[in-house]
Design an enzyme around this catalytic site. Structure first.
Site, PDB file in Angstrom:
ATOM      1  CG  ASP A  37      -2.353   1.111   1.132  1.00 28.35           C
ATOM      2  OD1 ASP A  37      -3.157   0.382   0.883  1.00 28.35           O
ATOM      3  OD2 ASP A  37      -1.951   1.803   0.542  1.00 28.35           O
ATOM      4  CG  ASN A  90      -8.493  -4.042  -3.473  1.00 29.08           C
ATOM      5  OD1 ASN A  90      -9.405  -3.712  -3.760  1.00 29.08           O
ATOM      6  ND2 ASN A  90      -7.485  -3.289  -2.221  1.00 29.08           N
ATOM      7  CE1 TYR A 156     -13.054   3.675  -9.749  1.00 24.15           C
ATOM      8  CE2 TYR A 156     -15.497   2.700 -10.099  1.00 24.15           C
ATOM      9  CZ  TYR A 156     -13.922   3.063  -9.212  1.00 24.15           C
ATOM     10  OH  TYR A 156     -14.037   1.386  -8.339  1.00 24.15           O
ATOM     11  CE  LYS A 160     -11.775   0.524 -10.500  1.00 27.76           C
ATOM     12  NZ  LYS A 160     -10.534  -0.230  -9.733  1.00 27.76           N
TER      13      LYS A 160
HETATM   14  N1  NAD Z   1     -15.706   0.876  -1.862  1.00 25.10           N
HETATM   15  C1  NAD Z   1     -16.800   0.516  -2.867  1.00 25.10           C
HETATM   16  O1  NAD Z   1     -17.544   1.270  -3.561  1.00 25.10           O
HETATM   17  C2  NAD Z   1     -16.240   0.415  -4.910  1.00 25.10           C
HETATM   18  C3  NAD Z   1     -16.870  -0.583  -5.379  1.00 25.10           C
HETATM   19  C4  NAD Z   1     -16.225  -0.826  -6.949  1.00 25.10           C
HETATM   20  C5  NAD Z   1     -15.078  -0.810  -6.957  1.00 25.10           C
HETATM   21  N2  NAD Z   1     -14.253  -1.028  -5.464  1.00 25.10           N
HETATM   22  C6  NAD Z   1     -12.802  -0.914  -6.077  1.00 25.10           C
HETATM   23  O2  NAD Z   1     -12.123  -1.830  -5.025  1.00 25.10           O
HETATM   24  C7  NAD Z   1     -10.879  -1.220  -4.678  1.00 25.10           C
HETATM   25  C8  NAD Z   1     -10.900  -0.862  -3.336  1.00 25.10           C
HETATM   26  O3  NAD Z   1     -11.666   0.052  -2.906  1.00 25.10           O
HETATM   27  P1  NAD Z   1     -11.982   0.545  -1.670  1.00 25.10           P
HETATM   28  O4  NAD Z   1     -13.294   0.969  -1.213  1.00 25.10           O
HETATM   29  O5  NAD Z   1     -10.687  -0.679  -0.511  1.00 25.10           O
HETATM   30  O6  NAD Z   1     -10.877   1.652  -1.217  1.00 25.10           O
HETATM   31  P2  NAD Z   1     -10.534   2.414   0.017  1.00 25.10           P
HETATM   32  O7  NAD Z   1      -9.328   3.812  -0.391  1.00 25.10           O
HETATM   33  O8  NAD Z   1     -11.454   1.827   1.696  1.00 25.10           O
HETATM   34  O9  NAD Z   1      -8.446   1.822  -0.211  1.00 25.10           O
HETATM   35  C9  NAD Z   1      -8.395   2.025  -1.272  1.00 25.10           C
HETATM   36  C10 NAD Z   1      -6.839   1.626  -0.721  1.00 25.10           C
HETATM   37  O10 NAD Z   1      -5.827   1.666  -1.212  1.00 25.10           O
HETATM   38  C11 NAD Z   1      -4.480   2.244  -1.200  1.00 25.10           C
HETATM   39  N3  NAD Z   1      -4.136   2.943  -2.480  1.00 25.10           N
HETATM   40  C12 NAD Z   1      -4.150   3.617  -3.190  1.00 25.10           C
HETATM   41  N4  NAD Z   1      -3.744   3.568  -4.365  1.00 25.10           N
HETATM   42  C13 NAD Z   1      -2.851   3.080  -4.543  1.00 25.10           C
HETATM   43  C14 NAD Z   1      -1.914   3.018  -4.872  1.00 25.10           C
HETATM   44  N5  NAD Z   1      -1.641   3.953  -6.593  1.00 25.10           N
HETATM   45  N6  NAD Z   1      -0.618   2.431  -4.753  1.00 25.10           N
HETATM   46  C15 NAD Z   1      -0.826   1.384  -3.583  1.00 25.10           C
HETATM   47  N7  NAD Z   1      -1.760   1.713  -2.892  1.00 25.10           N
HETATM   48  C16 NAD Z   1      -3.032   2.233  -3.493  1.00 25.10           C
HETATM   49  C17 NAD Z   1      -5.138   2.804  -0.001  1.00 25.10           C
HETATM   50  O11 NAD Z   1      -4.184   3.606  -0.029  1.00 25.10           O
HETATM   51  C18 NAD Z   1      -5.889   2.605   0.333  1.00 25.10           C
HETATM   52  O12 NAD Z   1      -5.564   1.970   1.435  1.00 25.10           O
HETATM   53  C19 NAD Z   1     -10.775   0.181  -5.512  1.00 25.10           C
HETATM   54  O13 NAD Z   1      -9.959  -0.759  -6.815  1.00 25.10           O
HETATM   55  C20 NAD Z   1     -12.542   0.183  -6.100  1.00 25.10           C
HETATM   56  O14 NAD Z   1     -11.923   1.305  -7.384  1.00 25.10           O
HETATM   57  C21 NAD Z   1     -14.974  -0.727  -4.631  1.00 25.10           C
END
Ligand code: NAD
Length: 253
Positions: A37, A90, A156, A160
């Site tokens: 991360d 992720n 986005y 995706k």
């Molecule tokens: N939460 C939602 O509703 C949702 C819906 C669809 C898809 N997603 C996808 O799920 C994944 C995780 O989302 P989440 O909701 O857990 O988000 P979050 O913001 O809670 O956690 C994301 C984590 O990724 C880390 N991160 C971000 N960019 C980074 C980088 N360049 N290098 C290393 N680490 C990095 C952040 O520090 C954080 O710890 C993402 O790809 C997001 O697009 C989320």
């Protein structure tokens, strides 16, 4: 209990949210996990939680958009655990829901660098190790915006969709080498993801959330980690190149 016994898994963006839950689920099933991360405090606290519970974990600070960081993530995994079996792509960021006419170049570049180029960099660095082992599994975190047109901002959505394309391309090209690549497309999951977006485009937000009431409920991180566990385990060994939608029926409407 031992569905991932002796496996080594890199999970990007596992300091928080969905990634942290996936890392925890994998560790509970016997995997050694790499918490990768760019938020150092979050990753260290996740590593401490896991190791204090008796699980095998180590952390690496990485910005997946940076090639040197990704190389370091992979080489330190090999140094630490000796092999790599699973990659969960992720880590990802949002685009402030900017509709097409309102896209800002810096937002476009940041989202594409992390959500698309970053995923490619991690896949590219890990594949030689999978090829050497004659096996390996990739789980990509797409989004409902990766399979539908109107569930996010333009950038986005484009990013995706690219993740879904990479998922299928790798499954097709590397499946014959014993390597699997699948994706998960969550609808809305309760994490800090939305809160991390600022200066939200009201038009893009309004258009993207039409029909959101058709979700039976918001997703929880465990809803997604359960799928990620199945896709990483041998239980899904015949599954390659698919996208599992987890949206409480939103896209069925
Ligand atoms: N939460 C939602 O509703 C949702 C819906 C669809 C898809 N997603 C996808 O799920 C994944 C995780 O989302 P989440 O909701 O857990 O988000 P979050 O913001 O809670 O956690 C994301 C984590 O990724 C880390 N991160 C971000 N960019 C980074 C980088 N360049 N290098 C290393 N680490 C990095 C952040 O520090 C954080 O710890 C993402 O790809 C997001 O697009 C989320």
């Amino acid at each position: 209990m031992n569905r991932l016994q002796n496996k080594v898994a890199i999970i990007t963006g596992s300091g928080a949210g969905i990634g942290k839950e996936i890392a925890t689920a994998y560790a509970k099933e016997g995997a050694s996990v790499v918490i990768a991360d760019f938020n150092e405090e979050a990753l260290q606290s996740t590593v401490s939680e896991l190791t204090e519970s008796g699980y095998s974990a180590f952390g690496v600070k990485v910005n997946i958009a940076n090639e040197e960081d990704v190389q370091k993530m992979v080489s330190s995994t090999i140094e630490h655990f000796g092999r790599i079996d699973i990659l969960v792509n992720n880590a990802g960021v949002g685009d402030n829901m900017q509709a097409a006419a309102n896209v800002e170049d810096d937002v476009w570049n940041r989202v594409m660098n992390i959500n698309v180029t970053g995923v490619m960099r991690c896949i590219r660095q890990v594949l030689p190790h999978f090829e050497k082992n004659g096996s390996g599994t990739i789980v990509n975190m797409a989004s409902l915006a990766g399979v539908m047109g109107g569930r996010g901002g333009l950038t986005y959505t484009a990013a995706k969709h690219a993740v879904v394309g990479m998922t299928k391309n790798v499954a097709s090209h590397y499946g014959p080498l014993g390597i699997r690549s699948n994706a998960i497309a969550p609808g809305h999951v309760e994490t800090g993801f939305s809160a991390a977006m600022n200066n939200i485009d009201p038009f893009g937000m309004k258009q993207s959330t039409r029909g959101v009431g058709m979700m039976t409920r918001a997703g929880q991180v465990t809803d997604i980690s359960n799928i990620a566990l199945f896709l990483a385990s041998d239980e899904s060994s015949l599954i390659n190149g698919i996208v599992v939608t987890a949206d409480g029926g939103w896209s069925a409407y």
